[in-house]
Scaffold this motif. Structure first.
Motif, PDB file in Angstrom:
ATOM      1  N   LYS A 145       3.979  14.208 -19.674  1.00  0.00           N
ATOM      2  CA  LYS A 145       3.955  12.950 -19.689  1.00  0.00           C
ATOM      3  C   LYS A 145       4.298  12.578 -20.989  1.00  0.00           C
ATOM      4  CE  LYS A 145       1.187  11.760 -15.529  1.00  0.00           C
ATOM      5  NZ  LYS A 145       0.270  10.919 -15.200  1.00  0.00           N
ATOM      6  N   GLU A 146       5.058  11.504 -21.114  1.00  0.00           N
ATOM      7  CA  GLU A 146       5.627  10.846 -22.275  1.00  0.00           C
ATOM      8  C   GLU A 146       5.040   9.441 -22.375  1.00  0.00           C
ATOM      9  OE1 GLU A 146       6.750  12.076 -25.175  1.00  0.00           O
ATOM     10  OE2 GLU A 146       7.015  14.255 -24.248  1.00  0.00           O
ATOM     11  N   GLY A 147       4.444   8.887 -23.562  1.00  0.00           N
ATOM     12  CA  GLY A 147       4.008   7.473 -23.626  1.00  0.00           C
ATOM     13  C   GLY A 147       4.297   6.766 -25.034  1.00  0.00           C
ATOM     14  N   LYS A 148       3.762   5.500 -25.206  1.00  0.00           N
ATOM     15  CA  LYS A 148       3.761   4.852 -25.989  1.00  0.00           C
ATOM     16  C   LYS A 148       2.560   4.097 -26.296  1.00  0.00           C
ATOM     17  CE  LYS A 148       6.467   1.134 -28.197  1.00  0.00           C
ATOM     18  NZ  LYS A 148       7.775   0.108 -28.026  1.00  0.00           N
ATOM     19  N   VAL A 149       2.101   3.930 -27.653  1.00  0.00           N
ATOM     20  CA  VAL A 149       0.745   3.172 -27.941  1.00  0.00           C
ATOM     21  C   VAL A 149       1.128   1.835 -27.939  1.00  0.00           C
ATOM     22  CG1 VAL A 149      -0.988   3.079 -29.486  1.00  0.00           C
ATOM     23  CG2 VAL A 149      -0.188   5.474 -28.995  1.00  0.00           C
ATOM     24  N   MET A 150       0.468   1.104 -27.234  1.00  0.00           N
ATOM     25  CA  MET A 150       0.664  -0.362 -27.057  1.00  0.00           C
ATOM     26  C   MET A 150      -0.408  -1.229 -27.899  1.00  0.00           C
ATOM     27  SD  MET A 150       3.185   0.132 -25.336  1.00  0.00           S
ATOM     28  CE  MET A 150       3.799  -1.748 -25.322  1.00  0.00           C
ATOM     29  N   THR A 151      -1.421  -0.782 -27.942  1.00  0.00           N
ATOM     30  CA  THR A 151      -2.549  -1.708 -28.895  1.00  0.00           C
ATOM     31  C   THR A 151      -3.585  -0.510 -29.170  1.00  0.00           C
ATOM     32  OG1 THR A 151      -3.734  -3.705 -29.108  1.00  0.00           O
ATOM     33  CG2 THR A 151      -4.057  -2.320 -27.032  1.00  0.00           C
ATOM     34  N   VAL A 152      -4.484  -0.751 -30.311  1.00  0.00           N
ATOM     35  CA  VAL A 152      -5.601  -0.016 -30.543  1.00  0.00           C
ATOM     36  C   VAL A 152      -6.862  -0.843 -30.157  1.00  0.00           C
ATOM     37  CG1 VAL A 152      -7.050   0.683 -32.408  1.00  0.00           C
ATOM     38  CG2 VAL A 152      -4.751   0.778 -32.775  1.00  0.00           C
ATOM     39  N   VAL A 153      -7.619  -0.117 -29.126  1.00  0.00           N
ATOM     40  CA  VAL A 153      -8.887  -0.911 -28.561  1.00  0.00           C
ATOM     41  C   VAL A 153      -9.941  -0.789 -29.684  1.00  0.00           C
ATOM     42  CG1 VAL A 153     -10.516  -0.630 -26.718  1.00  0.00           C
ATOM     43  CG2 VAL A 153      -8.026  -0.431 -26.156  1.00  0.00           C
ATOM     44  N   GLU A 154     -10.201   0.309 -30.131  1.00  0.00           N
ATOM     45  CA  GLU A 154     -11.300   0.635 -31.380  1.00  0.00           C
ATOM     46  C   GLU A 154     -10.841   1.500 -32.366  1.00  0.00           C
ATOM     47  OE1 GLU A 154     -15.925   2.143 -31.135  1.00  0.00           O
ATOM     48  OE2 GLU A 154     -14.700   2.081 -29.234  1.00  0.00           O
ATOM     49  N   ARG A 155     -11.010   1.093 -33.553  1.00  0.00           N
ATOM     50  CA  ARG A 155     -10.894   1.938 -34.575  1.00  0.00           C
ATOM     51  C   ARG A 155     -12.174   2.956 -34.932  1.00  0.00           C
ATOM     52  NH1 ARG A 155      -6.598   0.496 -38.266  1.00  0.00           N
ATOM     53  NH2 ARG A 155      -5.629   2.063 -36.237  1.00  0.00           N
ATOM     54  N   ILE A 156     -11.890   4.187 -34.536  1.00  0.00           N
ATOM     55  CA  ILE A 156     -13.189   5.095 -34.865  1.00  0.00           C
ATOM     56  C   ILE A 156     -13.403   5.565 -36.295  1.00  0.00           C
ATOM     57  CG2 ILE A 156     -13.999   7.269 -34.266  1.00  0.00           C
ATOM     58  CD1 ILE A 156     -13.923   5.216 -31.984  1.00  0.00           C
ATOM     59  N   ARG A 157     -12.274   5.748 -36.828  1.00  0.00           N
ATOM     60  CA  ARG A 157     -12.141   5.886 -38.461  1.00  0.00           C
ATOM     61  C   ARG A 157     -12.125   4.857 -39.565  1.00  0.00           C
ATOM     62  NH1 ARG A 157      -9.133  11.895 -39.351  1.00  0.00           N
ATOM     63  NH2 ARG A 157     -10.336  13.277 -37.700  1.00  0.00           N
ATOM     64  N   TYR A 158     -12.907   4.750 -40.337  1.00  0.00           N
ATOM     65  CA  TYR A 158     -12.641   3.437 -41.409  1.00  0.00           C
ATOM     66  C   TYR A 158     -12.469   2.362 -40.790  1.00  0.00           C
ATOM     67  CZ  TYR A 158     -11.601   7.895 -43.928  1.00  0.00           C
ATOM     68  OH  TYR A 158     -11.643   8.927 -44.642  1.00  0.00           O
ATOM     69  N   ASP A 159     -13.413   2.177 -39.881  1.00  0.00           N
ATOM     70  CA  ASP A 159     -13.224   0.699 -38.972  1.00  0.00           C
ATOM     71  C   ASP A 159     -13.683  -0.553 -40.196  1.00  0.00           C
ATOM     72  OD1 ASP A 159     -15.861   1.850 -38.959  1.00  0.00           O
ATOM     73  OD2 ASP A 159     -16.481   0.375 -37.335  1.00  0.00           O
ATOM     74  N   GLU A 160     -14.516  -0.136 -40.925  1.00  0.00           N
ATOM     75  CA  GLU A 160     -15.060  -1.302 -41.760  1.00  0.00           C
ATOM     76  C   GLU A 160     -14.461  -1.028 -43.073  1.00  0.00           C
ATOM     77  OE1 GLU A 160     -19.122  -1.197 -41.629  1.00  0.00           O
ATOM     78  OE2 GLU A 160     -19.214  -1.757 -39.452  1.00  0.00           O
TER      79      GLU A 160
END
Length: 1686
Positions: A145-160
């Protein structure tokens, strides 16, 4: 504050002082953990965003996700999925859906940078599934399966953190690109504006570094830093993330620090890479101060429990959070039964760490203490004053604990578990802090402790632990851990095995008890450590594949496995289940076998360890490796009704609550436990909090594990570097296609992943042959052709055997085989036999005899295996064949010997394979195959220039560039000889000498500068002349150094000696396999160097040569002296030798040669010569010569060439540059005839870069002037490699596979008396009879040929060649042959004119060879720098300008250049696009001379009947699949591509042209830029019955033409994977050199009447040139999807 923690992270946080010995100072630490706080100007591009170039639909700085995609995940779950993103590399990522429960997890691949968006690694994203497509990996047909990232829901690294700082390494191809080690983002483009402004000429290697001004939030320029290629892998860079614009492929950053990795900072770099926190926040520091103050004020605790408590932990551990006590209690029911009361005392952390306080929040963020071990300082979860002192159970100090007590009888049965009401809060004073090693000594060696009664308590506790372990694991309890660590005794699992499992069993028992207690009180709030059963389908497949081996894996004994039928009982692994395999054989690694034999005699406990360690045994090791691959991960998860078991530990509900100082989840468990003790109705955590803590803990533990693996690899590598390499057994665990073999080192835990050994590093002569079994690749056969000599001729073969045979190396030579039933008996005896003398085990082992077998346990196939290989023959025989052919199978489960060393990689040291042994004496050195320049030569960063200061400047710059290229080429040459048993004397640590007998070397065609090299490719001859009969001569410096790989064997340690006196007599019958147990472990010292000097010893007839060398980047030798070595002689080719030697003679060259080289004004011709030129016509007017008359530009070019001492003629395709060249030969000859009247004889040299280019012009010259009385006497002078094709010489080195493709003289020159090597055999030749006699003997009596025969033949050949060359007027040869000693001796300065054709394909040094060597007075360069450039193998040399020809250097400045502008070859429509794209529309078509391209009847497929106006071009769109060659062979070079679908279309089009359009197949030429595709098309044509069809590479086609050209572009991939804004790296990976405009130009300009291109139009549009071509073809309506076009 206590001095015990005065050098820890808390103190550094408290004082913010220097990091002492650490190279990374306190500021760097802060930046790396907290990022920078930059002002707004750094987050906004100065020129704004170009909306037309936007790549990404969302920015990395976007804080809130696009809600519509979150809704789409719910409304269209099959198309949109919430996933976790993992960045695999720069151009690919993989996403794992989070809302699905698949195992193994389903993956969605994100191919291409733009489809990944500006997501960070580990982000939670929404992915749109595009479609199922076929992977474009070479040889793969896996649908994914091939896909495309449409949006970031949550930033895990360096979110702040807006401006994080990353540890990076510099990209190999572009130093301005940094690669974060953590892969948070794939690449960062660094600021380098100042370099471009001030130091542009050094931009390839210079970067800018900056200082951070914290007060202003700004960056200020610090300095320039040079990244040299040899240092790149050693360096790490601290790069600040500035911003990521939506119109930029990668974020922009700035370098704020450079770190040269060494032992002092490797730990911190690894911690930072894996985001391991070290510094504590200010709030935490203040909170700790407050806690400490309260503790001091409260005074010592009262009511101390007097229990005898002791702790057991790792050596040097200061954070001890659990202790033990044990005492015997009376059993009221049975006074004779012994019952033990065992206490487990856990530090009461909750007393000082309040929930949601600053310390607790810090601990929650960290999740755990990160302890790499091996001497590394830990990063504690709790600040050190608490973790290592106030909470740690330090002996003699009162400490608050929670005590849990168990009552256990002597059989290990727990009679009473702790209950919430029985868990005690108390204060203890530990009596002793023990390390595992101390406990191990007590348990196994019987050592006594200095604390009374402690030894007895340890033994009792160990007895109970053993019973508990037996109940839990059953027979798997007897397995020993494998994979020891190098360089440290700490963490050696085998050395502390019993002590470790003592602690482990009571920790498991306690944590199970806690889980059961909490399940009754807070059933929904318990974080459990769960490990699900593996998938039953994977388990069944594994069992079927492994067969009986699964049942002899010690660590899986009595393991219950899920059955495919849930109604049936679970499957059980065990010895008894495998007995049906009784006739099978089990392989044992030979190294382990020798250790078993020694242990059998003198150390029975060692015998048990070796037998019961699965990782020591090939089949078991592979089976376990595959077992781990499909196991589910152990994770923390909140207890629900259906979960709770731990498959790996073989227990039910289990949690972790015994390490609250080190793990946050244990601290949470302790709070829950305290709440249950206090009968609190509500737990201290909500369900959401528990879920969040579980998720956070799982991620942090995975990160910590990766950190531990990396650091342990570094420490072991550092040990290897400090001591010596280690020779080990490696087991084949995987064969992923034809590219790689995966190896796992038996007995050592060196790296987390298997070693990936690429076949292309092993110098194979053909593609590895795959042997699939049941659809899986389990075996690969590798084949070599190598020159392997023995100075002492200890080993040799029959001459006919070497000529006819391909020796097969025993693939099982590293293994000993035993019967399956015997192995089971020995394993069973090792468990059952508990007697003092272990007689049962000894007896079972004595009966286990070695068997003949192979790894597949099939019957021997009758092959007679060779134990060793070489090219040597018997002493009295003459060596006829030098390339020894041998092959070896690599099969999963087989072992081979490798040697491991430390190598720098990505800014750190890692263990890596140094040598791969095919036999005991034949090994391949990987370091010089991977980095030939770094190992053999040296990197330079000084590029070539347009002008040079003087001769020294020219030589200083060009010599190292040339050598870089040659070092790269040498390691690809299979002809490099390996010579065994050569005594080498080291006079210093870095230099030495060795001697070689002259005859020995001559017989084997070895030349290390022993004599002047004759120009016979890959052959050297002693220069003819008077022999010097002096006994010895002094050392002289070597003008052109050769490279050496020197190896010799050294001992490591002596193994234990066999006890012959008692053991052999007592245990008779085993002595037949004890002969080799007196073994010395060895390793091979490896050094790389170059020859520096040479001298002859003795008279020339019986001479020996002493060669001096110096080492380069090699480890120190143990001591100065003589060693018996194996030498791999990496000798430079004669082409390179001549180039280097000639360049170094620039000081003695003519003024013309100096002026050309240095870019100085060109000297004028002599005045008398001008008079002759004025009288000479500019064209050929001979009635018998039919050559078109000059056009205007040809006339100008010829005039300039005749009048000037140096001129250039640029000849675009079809402009008649070949005719211009042969006219110049004729006219120069006429000039030379005029000068003969004055008694001066002059000759002409016409040369080119390849034999093919020279043959083309020589043939045209001969044909056109065949009957002309004024024609010059011309000869074609070939190298000896080519001459030997027509007149083979026994014992000459066979041509390598690369030159074999076209390595034969053109027969035309034999038939027309042009080739020198045929002319000298004609009747007029003085030496004809002698030569023909020798030819006859060589052909008919080769086995009677002697060394003296061959020596005499070459002397005669040399004299005859000189004689013939003296007679001629024009010599045709390659540029390399222009410096041939025979040619120079024959012409003796008479070469007046030198014409170099196709000079755009020559490197500058190659062009300078004939100019300097011949001392020519007139030089004409003919070529076209818009067509093919020189082929350069070294990327580093190419970066420095080696790919820029001398012709291009002058042509770009328009100096001395005349361009031919009228073409006669191509139909105007074919010419139209190349003229516009490559020649600024200066190339026009002659409309009067149309015989080359005009047709009476256009082909039907052109859809136009007009002879002049039809459009003879077409592009056929084909979406095929690529295949890749992994090693260089006759089929093509390494990485050469082919495309089956395109090959089929080529054959279809060819068939149509021949059968439907009635085109003569001789007028059709098929081209591809890949040799592998050329071979595939040839095979397809032969399959259709078409023979003798011209199928060539584009490179081979230069200078040629055909009526019709079919071009296959090969490269292809699914449309869904194609990037709409591709990066340079993406283009390089997926299009390769088909984007090379020079090759495109050549490919498009070979056709006269019609051009058909086949390719993937979607992919080709990614390149600007191909996009322009497709637009042009589309405008003409000539792009089709089917053939024939509708």
């Amino acid at each position: 504050m206590d001095s015990s923690y005065d050098d820890d992270w808390f103190q550094k946080s408290y004082f913010e002082s220097s990091c002492g010995d650490n190279d990374i100072d306190i500021l760097y630490q802060r930046y790396l953990e907290c990022g920078l706080d930059l002002n707004d100007k750094y987050s906004t591009p100065s020129n704004g965003i170009d909306s037309s170039k936007i790549i990404y639909s969302f920015a990395s700085s976007q804080k809130t996700p696009d809600s519509k995609y979150i809704e789409l995940c719910k409304s269209q779950p099959n198309r949109y999925k919430r996933c976790s993103l993992e960045i695999l590399d720069v151009l690919e990522a993989v996403c794992t859906p989070l809302d699905e429960d698949h195992y193994p997890p389903e993956h969605i691949y994100i191919s291409g940078r733009s489809k990944c968006g500006q997501a960070f690694n580990e982000d939670i994203v929404v992915v749109e599934i595009l479609e199922n497509s076929t992977s474009n990996m070479p040889g793969s047909s896996v649908h994914r399966k091939e896909g495309k990232v449409m949006t970031v829901v949550e930033r895990i690294r360096y979110d702040e953190i807006d401006n994080p700082v990353f540890v990076c390494t510099a990209a190999e191809m572009d130093r301005k690109t940094m690669l974060p080690a953590c892969k948070t983002v794939p690449k960062i483009r660094i600021r380098n504006y100042r370099v471009m402004r001030e130091r542009k000429n050094e931009e390839k290697y210079l970067i800018e570094t900056y200082n951070y001004n914290e007060l202003e939030g700004s960056l200020t320029f610090k300095n320039f830093f040079k990244i040299t290629p040899d240092k790149r892998e050693n360096l790490s860079f601290l790069v600040a993330f500035l911003r990521w614009d939506t119109d930029c492929q990668y974020p922009i950053g700035a370098v704020i620090g450079v770190v040269d990795a060494d032992s002092s900072n490797a730990l911190r770099l690894a911690e930072i890479q894996h985001m391991i926190p070290s510094f504590y926040t200010e709030e935490t520091v203040r909170a700790v101060d407050h806690v400490l103050q309260n503790e001091v004020e409260s005074g010592p605790p009262s009511n101390v429990d007097d229990s005898f408590v002791f702790t057991i932990d790792k050596k040097h551990t200061r954070a001890m959070d659990d202790g033990f006590s044990i005492e015997v209690i009376e059993n009221a029911e049975d006074s004779e039964e012994i019952v033990y009361r065992v206490g487990v005392h856990v530090a009461n952390v909750c007393r000082l760490v309040q929930k949601d306080g600053p310390i607790d929040l810090e601990a929650k963020k960290r999740c755990q203490t990160n302890y790499a071990g091996m001497g590394a300082r830990p990063c504690h979860m709790l600040p050190e004053p608490l973790s290592t002192y106030f909470l740690s159970l330090i002996q003699g100090e009162p400490r608050h604990v929670l005590s849990l007590y168990f009552e256990i009888n002597k059989d290990g049965e727990v009679q009473k578990y702790p209950e919430p009401g029985s868990v005690k809060r108390c204060v203890i004073i530990p009596k002793k802090n023990l390390c595992y090693e101390e406990v191990q000594d007590v348990l196994l060696r019987g050592d006594s402790m200095n604390v009374p009664g402690l030894s007895e308590k340890l033994k009792n506790l160990f007895g109970l632990a053993t019973k508990l372990r037996l109940h839990r694991l059953q027979d798997a309890h007897y397995a020993f851990p494998g994979n020891a660590l190098l360089g440290t005794d700490e963490d050696n699992d085998i050395a502390i095995h019993e002590a470790h499992y003592l602690v482990e069993e009571f920790m498991i028992l306690t944590n199970r008890a806690i889980a059961h207690m909490l399940k009754r009180v807070y059933p929904n709030h318990i974080p459990l450590r769960t490990h699900d059963y593996p998938d039953h389908q994977h388990t069944s497949m594994w069992l079927e594949e492994q067969g009986g081996i699964a049942n002899i894996i010690m660590s899986l004994q009595d393991r219950d496995l899920p059955n495919t039928d849930a109604t049936l009982e679970p499957l059980i692994i065990g010895f008894e289940n495998g007995m049906r395999n009784g006739n099978c054989r089990v392989p044992i690694d030979r190294r382990i076998w020798k250790k078993l034999l020694v242990a059998y005699q003198i150390m029975i406990i060692e015998l048990k360890i070796l037998l019961r360690t699965d990782d020591h045994h090939p089949k078991q090791c592979v089976a376990l490796q595959k077992w781990y691959l499909f196991q589910r991960k152990a994770i923390y998860t909140r207890f629900r009704s259906q979960n709770g078991n731990h498959f790996g530990l073989r227990i039910g509900a289990y949690t972790t609550g015994t390490s609250p100082i080190r793990k946050y989840i244990d601290l949470v468990i302790q709070r829950l436990l305290l709440a249950s003790i206090d009968s609190s109705p509500n737990p201290p955590y909500t369900l959401k909090e528990i879920d969040d803590i579980c998720v956070r803990s799982n991620k942090r533990m995975q990160r910590g594990d990766r950190f531990n693996h990396q650091y342990r690899a570094y420490v072991q590598a550092a040990h290897l570097k400090a001591s010596n390499s280690i020779k080990v057994s490696a087991i084949v665990v995987g064969l992923p296609g034809q590219t790689t073999v995966e190896l796992m080192i038996l007995g050592y835990n060196l790296t987390e992943e298997p070693f990936h050994l690429r076949f292309n590093l092993l110098g194979m002569c053909s593609q590895p042959k795959l042997h699939p079994t049941h659809g899986k690749i389990r075996k690969v056969v590798a084949k070599w052709n190598k020159r392997i000599y023995d100075k002492d001729r200890i080993s040799f073969h029959d001459r006919k055997e070497i000529e006819k045979c391909c020796f097969t190396i025993d693939p099982n030579g590293n293994s000993v085989f035993v019967r399956y039933v015997d192995w089971v008996s020995v394993l069973s005896a090792s468990i059952d036999d508990t007697s003092a003398d272990s007689e049962q085990l000894r007896d079972a082992f004595r009966r286990m005899e070695p068997q003949i077998g192979n790894i597949n346990d099939t019957e021997n196939d009758g092959i007679i295996y060779a134990s060793d290989v070489c090219s040597e023959v018997r002493r009295h025989e003459y060596m006829l064949k030098h390339l020894c052919s041998f092959q070896r199978a690599l099969e999963i489960g087989q072992t081979l010997t490798v040697q491991i060393e430390a190598q720098p990689k990505h800014g750190s040291l890692v263990p890596n394979i140094q040598l791969v042994y095919v036999t005991e004496t034949v090994a391949f050195c990987l370091p010089h195959a991977v980095d030939p320049i770094g190992c053999l030569s040296r990197y330079t960063t000084i590029p070539a220039k347009l002008t040079y200061r003087d001769e020294a400047d020219y030589v200083r710059i060009w010599t190292p560039i040339l050598e870089m290229e040659e070092a790269t080429n040498i390691v690809r040459n299979e002809n490099s000889p390996l010579v065994k048993n050569v005594p080498v004397t080291f006079h210093t640590k870095m230099s030495g000498t060795f001697t070689m007998n002259s005859r020995f070397c001559k017989e084997r065609n070895i030349d290390l500068g022993f004599y002047e090299v004759s120009e016979d490719d890959d052959n050297g001859e002693e220069d003819d002349g008077v022999e010097n009969d002096e006994d010895d001569v002094d050392f002289r410096s070597v003008v052109c150094s050769d490279f050496l790989c020197i190896r010799f064997t050294l001992p490591v340690t002596n193994l234990c000696k066999t006890k012959e006196a008692s053991s052999t007599s007592k245990h008779d019958g085993k002595t037949d396999i004890m002969d080799n147990t007196d073994t010395i472990e060895t390793y091979d010292w490896v050094g790389h160097g170059r020859t520096t000097k040479i001298r002859r010893l003795g008279k020339t007839v019986t001479a020996r040569y002493e060669i001096g060398f110096s080492l380069h980047q090699s480890p120190d030798i143990p001591s100065i002296g003589e060693y018996l070595c194996t030498l791999e002689l990496l000798t430079k080719s004669n082409v390179h030798r001549r180039a280097e030697k000639t360049i170094k003679k620039l000081w003695d060259a003519t003024e013309l040669a100096k002026a050309i080289a240095l870019g100085r004004p060109i000297p004028n011709l002599d005045t008398p010569y001008h008079d002759a030129i004025r009288r000479l016509p500019r064209d050929v007017s001979e009635p018998t010569v039919h050559i078109p008359k000059n056009n205007t530009m040809q006339q100008v070019a010829i005039t300039a060439a005749l009048k000037s001492s140096f001129s250039l003629i640029q000849g675009p395709p079809g402009t008649g540059k070949t005719f211009t060249g042969i006219k110049l030969i004729y006219l120069f000859h006429q000039l030379n005839k005029m000068t003969e009247e004055t008694g001066e004889r002059r000759q002409i040299l016409y040369c080119g870069p390849s034999n093919k280019s020279v043959d083309l012009v020589a043939k045209w010259m001969k044909e056109k002037f065949m009957n002309c009385p004024k024609a010059p006497h011309m000869v074609r002078f070939y190298s000896q490699t080519y001459e030997c094709v027509d007149f083979p010489v026994p014992g000459r080195i066979e041509s390598s596979r690369r030159s074999l493709r076209n390595a034969k003289p053109d027969p035309y020159f034999k038939e027309n008396d042009v080739a020198v090597h045929h002319l000298i055999r004609k009747e007029h030749g003085s030496y004809a009879v002698e030569l023909t006699d020798k030819d006859r003997k060589f052909k008919n009596q080769k086995y009677s040929v002697t060394f003296n025969d061959v020596e005499a033949y070459f002397k005669t050949l040399s004299k005859a060649t000189v004689e013939e060359l003296e007679r001629c007027d024009v010599i045709f040869c390659t540029t390399a042959m222009a410096a041939n000693p025979k040619l120079l001796e024959a012409t003796k300065g008479r070469l007046y004119q030198c014409i170099i054709d196709e000079s755009g394909m020559c490197t500058e040094p190659e062009t300078m060879v004939p100019i300097i060597a011949t001392e020519a007075k007139q030089v004409v360069l003919i070529g076209d720098h818009k067509q093919l450039q020189p082929i350069i193998m070294s990327r580093a040399a190419k970066e420095l300008g080696l790919d820029i020809s001398l012709f291009e250097r002058y042509a770009k400045r328009k100096k001395h250049l005349t361009m031919l502008k009228q073409q006669y070859r191509m139909n105007p429509m074919i010419c139209s696009f190349p003229s516009k794209q490559f020649y600024n529309e200066e190339l026009s078509t002659d409309q009067t001379y149309t015989s080359g391209w005009l047709v009476d009847r256009p082909l039907k497929l052109w859809k136009n009947n007009s002879p002049r106006d039809h459009i003879p071009i077409a592009f056929l769109h084909v979406e095929g699949t690529e295949a890749t060659l992994e090693v260089s062979t006759e089929e093509g070079n390494e990485k050469s591509k082919s495309n089956l679908e395109e090959a089929k279309q080529v054959v279809k089009i060819f068939t149509h042209l021949v059968e439907q359009e009635l085109v003569d197949k001789a007028n059709i030429r098929i081209l591809s830029q890949y040799n592998a595709q050329r071979q595939r098309i040839n095979d397809k044509l032969l399959g259709k019955g078409y023979r003798d069809v011209r199928v060539d590479t584009v490179v081979a086609s230069q200078g040629g033409e055909s009526d019709y050209i079919i071009l296959s572009t090969v490269r292809s991939m699914p449309k869904v994977l194609i990037e709409h804004r591709p990066t340079f790296g993406w283009l390089l990976r997926h299009l390769g050199f088909i984007t090379d405009t020079h090759q495109i130009n050549v490919a498009l300009t070979r056709a006269k009447k019609g051009l058909i291109i086949i390719g993937n139009k979607h992919l080709l549009r990614c390149d600007k040139t191909w996009e322009n071509l497709l637009k042009f073809y589309e405008e003409k309506g000539r792009v089709f999807d089917i053939f024939p076009p509708p």
